[in-house]
Design an enzyme around this catalytic site. Structure first.
Site, short mmCIF file in Angstrom:
data_model
loop_
_atom_site.label_atom_id
_atom_site.label_comp_id
_atom_site.label_asym_id
_atom_site.label_seq_id
_atom_site.Cartn_x
_atom_site.Cartn_y
_atom_site.Cartn_z
N SER A 8 0.84 -1.20 0.00
CA SER A 8 0.00 0.00 0.00
C SER A 8 0.87 1.24 0.00
O SER A 8 1.60 1.51 0.96
CB SER A 8 -0.90 0.02 1.23
OG SER A 8 -1.47 1.30 1.35
N HIS A 33 -1.25 -1.25 -4.25
CA HIS A 33 -2.52 -0.95 -3.58
C HIS A 33 -2.62 0.55 -3.36
O HIS A 33 -1.73 1.17 -2.78
CB HIS A 33 -2.59 -1.70 -2.25
CG HIS A 33 -3.90 -1.62 -1.55
ND1 HIS A 33 -5.00 -2.36 -1.94
CD2 HIS A 33 -4.31 -0.86 -0.51
CE1 HIS A 33 -6.03 -2.07 -1.15
NE2 HIS A 33 -5.64 -1.16 -0.27
N ASP A 35 -4.83 3.53 -1.82
CA ASP A 35 -5.88 3.85 -0.85
C ASP A 35 -6.38 5.28 -1.03
O ASP A 35 -5.67 6.23 -0.70
CB ASP A 35 -5.32 3.71 0.58
CG ASP A 35 -5.15 2.26 0.98
OD1 ASP A 35 -6.11 1.49 0.84
OD2 ASP A 35 -4.04 1.90 1.44
N MET A 37 -9.00 8.05 0.20
CA MET A 37 -9.86 8.36 1.35
C MET A 37 -10.38 9.78 1.23
O MET A 37 -9.64 10.70 0.85
CB MET A 37 -9.04 8.28 2.64
CG MET A 37 -8.35 6.95 2.85
SD MET A 37 -7.42 6.97 4.38
CE MET A 37 -6.67 5.35 4.33
N HIS A 66 -8.47 1.03 -3.95
CA HIS A 66 -9.38 0.82 -2.82
C HIS A 66 -10.03 2.16 -2.48
O HIS A 66 -9.37 3.04 -1.92
CB HIS A 66 -8.56 0.27 -1.64
CG HIS A 66 -9.33 0.04 -0.39
ND1 HIS A 66 -8.71 -0.18 0.83
CD2 HIS A 66 -10.67 0.00 -0.14
CE1 HIS A 66 -9.63 -0.35 1.76
NE2 HIS A 66 -10.83 -0.24 1.20
N MET A 68 -12.18 4.38 -0.36
CA MET A 68 -12.84 4.58 0.93
C MET A 68 -13.53 5.92 0.87
O MET A 68 -13.14 6.89 1.54
CB MET A 68 -11.80 4.51 2.06
CG MET A 68 -11.32 3.08 2.32
SD MET A 68 -9.76 3.01 3.20
CE MET A 68 -8.65 3.13 1.82
N MET A 137 -11.55 -5.98 5.42
CA MET A 137 -10.76 -5.06 6.24
C MET A 137 -10.42 -5.75 7.56
O MET A 137 -11.31 -6.18 8.30
CB MET A 137 -11.54 -3.77 6.54
CG MET A 137 -11.73 -2.83 5.37
SD MET A 137 -10.21 -2.36 4.49
CE MET A 137 -9.17 -1.71 5.81
N ASP A 175 -6.74 -6.57 4.18
CA ASP A 175 -6.13 -5.24 4.26
C ASP A 175 -6.15 -4.70 5.69
O ASP A 175 -7.22 -4.50 6.26
CB ASP A 175 -6.93 -4.30 3.33
CG ASP A 175 -6.29 -2.94 3.17
OD1 ASP A 175 -5.20 -2.71 3.70
OD2 ASP A 175 -6.92 -2.09 2.49
#
Ligand code: DX5
Ligand code: ZN
Length: 217
Positions: A8, A33, A35, A37, A66, A68, A137, A175
């Site tokens: 990540s 990966h 992330d 957010m 991913h 979020m 998660m 994750d």
């Protein structure tokens, strides 16, 4: 069953992002990966398209995105065009999850759904057959460097059973708080892809850490 690892980049040193990407390119890692957010679905804000574009330009391995974020449908097309290989949305963030999954696949991208620690695997019963990936998660989403939740092993096993029952092709990704000590048991429980942030980037030798998490080839 595969044993993949997706470092990540949230845990990377952004001042040296190019070198960090080169390190992952050279290593035994399989995916990047990413992330994303939004400060609404999760308390933290990470990064968006400028970073995604920079990674895509330099990465030689698939980008595992991913999201979020609330109402991810708004950005599916943009992330597909930015080079996503997989787009994973949160079960808890989608009112019409089936439509979102179809929209991702219509872009020619693999569709993943992520479950927060409190969301049961059974919530996926009626959609699992359509999914390419399920992301469990193993911490509450929002931050890297948190402690792994032990219930995850059982949850992976329950998900594996559901996938088999429904004849789904979905791979299982984990994750949060993954490291060389819990990786083998996660793979044995049925996980196919492990995400690792701090266990890779905070290590003295990140390439060796990736190899250690992946275990024997
Ligand atoms: C957490 C993120 C994770 C995070 C993992 O919300 O989804 O991908 O970067 O970091 P570690 O491996 O440090 O827990
Ligand atoms: Zn993640």
């Amino acid at each position: 069953m595969s044993r993949l690892i997706a470092p990540s980049i949230l845990a990377a040193d952004f001042a040296r992002l190019g070198e960090e990407i080169d390190m992952i390119n050279r290593s035994d890692a399989d995916w990047f990966h990413i992330d994303v957010m939004d400060g609404v679905f999760v308390p933290n804000i990470s990064f968006g398209f400028p970073v995604m574009d920079a990674v895509y330009k330099r990465a030689t391995k698939p980008l595992d995105v991913h999201l979020m974020i609330v109402d991810p449908d708004r950005y599916v097309s943009q992330f597909a065009k930015a080079g996503a290989h997989v787009i994973t949305v949160h079960y808890e963030a989608c009112t019409h999850l089936h439509r979102t999954v179809q929209a991702i696949q219509a872009e020619g991208v693999k569709a993943g759904v992520s479950l927060n620690p409190h969301t049961p695997v059974s919530a996926l019963e009626d959609i699992i057959a359509d999914l390419d990936l399920v992301l469990i998660m193993s911490v509450n989403p929002g931050y890297g460097g948190q402690k792994f939740i032990e219930n995850t092993y059982d949850k992976v096993a329950r998900l594996k059973t559901l996938i088999t029952e429904k004849k789904s092709k979905a791979v299982i990704e984990i994750d949060g708080g993954v490291n060389a000590s819990n990786a083998a048991r996660l793979y044995e429980s049925g996980a196919d892809v492990l995400v690792a942030g701090n266990a890779v980037f905070a290590a003295e030798d990140p390439e060796a850490a990736i190899t250690a998490i992946k275990g024997e080839k």
